[in-house]
Motif scaffolding. Structure first.
Motif: not given
Ligand SMILES: NC(=O)c1ccc[n+]([C@@H]2O[C@H](COP(=O)([O-])OP(=O)(O)OC[C@H]3O[C@@H](n4cnc5c(N)ncnc54)[C@H](O)[C@@H]3O)[C@@H](O)[C@H]2O)c1
Length: 264
Positions: A23-32, A54-58, A65-70
């Motif tokens: 969900l980070g600035g670079i991570g979003q672009v890598i995932a896409a 919302e962010a994952v849908n957007a 296909m999203y999983a929260a994890c610390d």
């Protein structure tokens, strides 16, 4: 899982990739970029699944296909890897160990709590995710691929982020140990070292810290902030069969920032 839509130049169609820090600035672009390459992607980040919908849908991903994890929690990392196996119907082929945090304080007087937290996320978190992924690949003799994200400052001191630089140097060292120990078992481990990217943590500092901005403006020989797409290209390359003979390598993609002293 739906069939891969296209193969692109990377040979990643149908491959299964976990992207941490998605969900980070670079991570979003890598995932896409993985999705564009026809890969199946499990996104993971700190944010609760309900808050992330919302962010994952957007971003054009199925929220399943999203999983929260610390990543600093062993239990949560194990649960994440279980979840990936379930979502993919098998182990991932690629794990991007990409999440990270930065802190900005002069090295003298750097708050020790901030130091400890930074090391927990950048070093312990990277170690936990990479080792749990590798443990599962080894158990079934699967040839997985780890791609870490370090930084050009792993080798170059940059004012006020000494512990961050040290954490990235340590991640680079870990990456090489994973490569050394696991190459005989067919598992590759490499890192991308970006420069000063125009999104995410550097962008936040660029926008809020005039001293940083004026230093950063002089620091990039190619003369412009780095695009997150250039980081994603390097990650996809290291995840792909195009880099099949690379392991233990750091791909420096920094616009030349590491070439000269930036304060002159
Ligand atoms: N932006 C840059 O200029 C730059 C340059 C070199 C390297 N990097 C590296 O790229 C990666 C992404 O940075 P970014 O600029 O997109 O920053 P970002 O802050 O936008 O993204 C980092 C992501 O990591 C996640 N994260 C933080 N702690 C976590 C934890 N404990 N568990 C799981 N996820 C956690 C955050 O929630 C966030 O979404 C980081 O590793 C960073 O060090 C960034």
């Amino acid at each position: 899982m739906e069939a891969a839509s296209n193969s692109g130049p990377w040979g990643l169609a149908g491959r299964r990739a976990v992207v941490a820090g998605a969900l980070g600035g670079i991570g979003q672009v890598i995932a896409a970029a993985f999705r564009e390459a026809g890969a199946h992607v499990l996104l993971t980040d700190l944010t609760d699944a309900s808050a992330a919908v919302e962010a994952v849908n957007a971003a054009g991903f199925d929220p399943r296909m999203y999983a929260a994890c610390d990543l600093t929690s062993e239990d949560e990392v194990r649960a994440l890897c279980d979840r990936a196996a379930e979502a993919f119907g098998g182990l991932p082929d690629i794990v991007c160990v990409h999440a990270g945090v930065v802190g900005s304080h002069p090295v003298v007087g750097y708050p020790i709590e901030a130091f400890d937290e930074l090391m927990r996320v950048n070093l312990r978190g990277s170690f936990l995710l990479a080792s749990e992924a590798a443990r599962r690949w080894l158990a079934v003799e699967a040839p997985g691929t780890l791609v870490f994200t370090t930084s050009w400052v792993q080798d170059v001191p940059w004012p006020d982020i000494g512990p961050y630089s040290a954490s990235k140097a340590a991640v680079r060292s870990l990456m090489r140990t994973f490569a050394r120990e696991l190459a005989p078992r067919g598992i590759r481990s490499n890192a991308v070292a970006p420069g000063i990217v125009g999104v995410g943590m550097a962008r936040r500092q660029w926008d809020t810290d005039p001293a940083y901005r004026s230093r950063a403006q002089r620091a990039i020989p190619l003369g412009r902030l780095q695009t997150p797409e250039s980081v994603a290209d390097a990650v996809l390359f290291l995840a792909s069969p195009l880099s099949a003979y690379m392991t233990g390598a750091t791909l420096l993609v920094d616009g030349g920032a590491s070439l000269y002293p930036m304060d002159e």
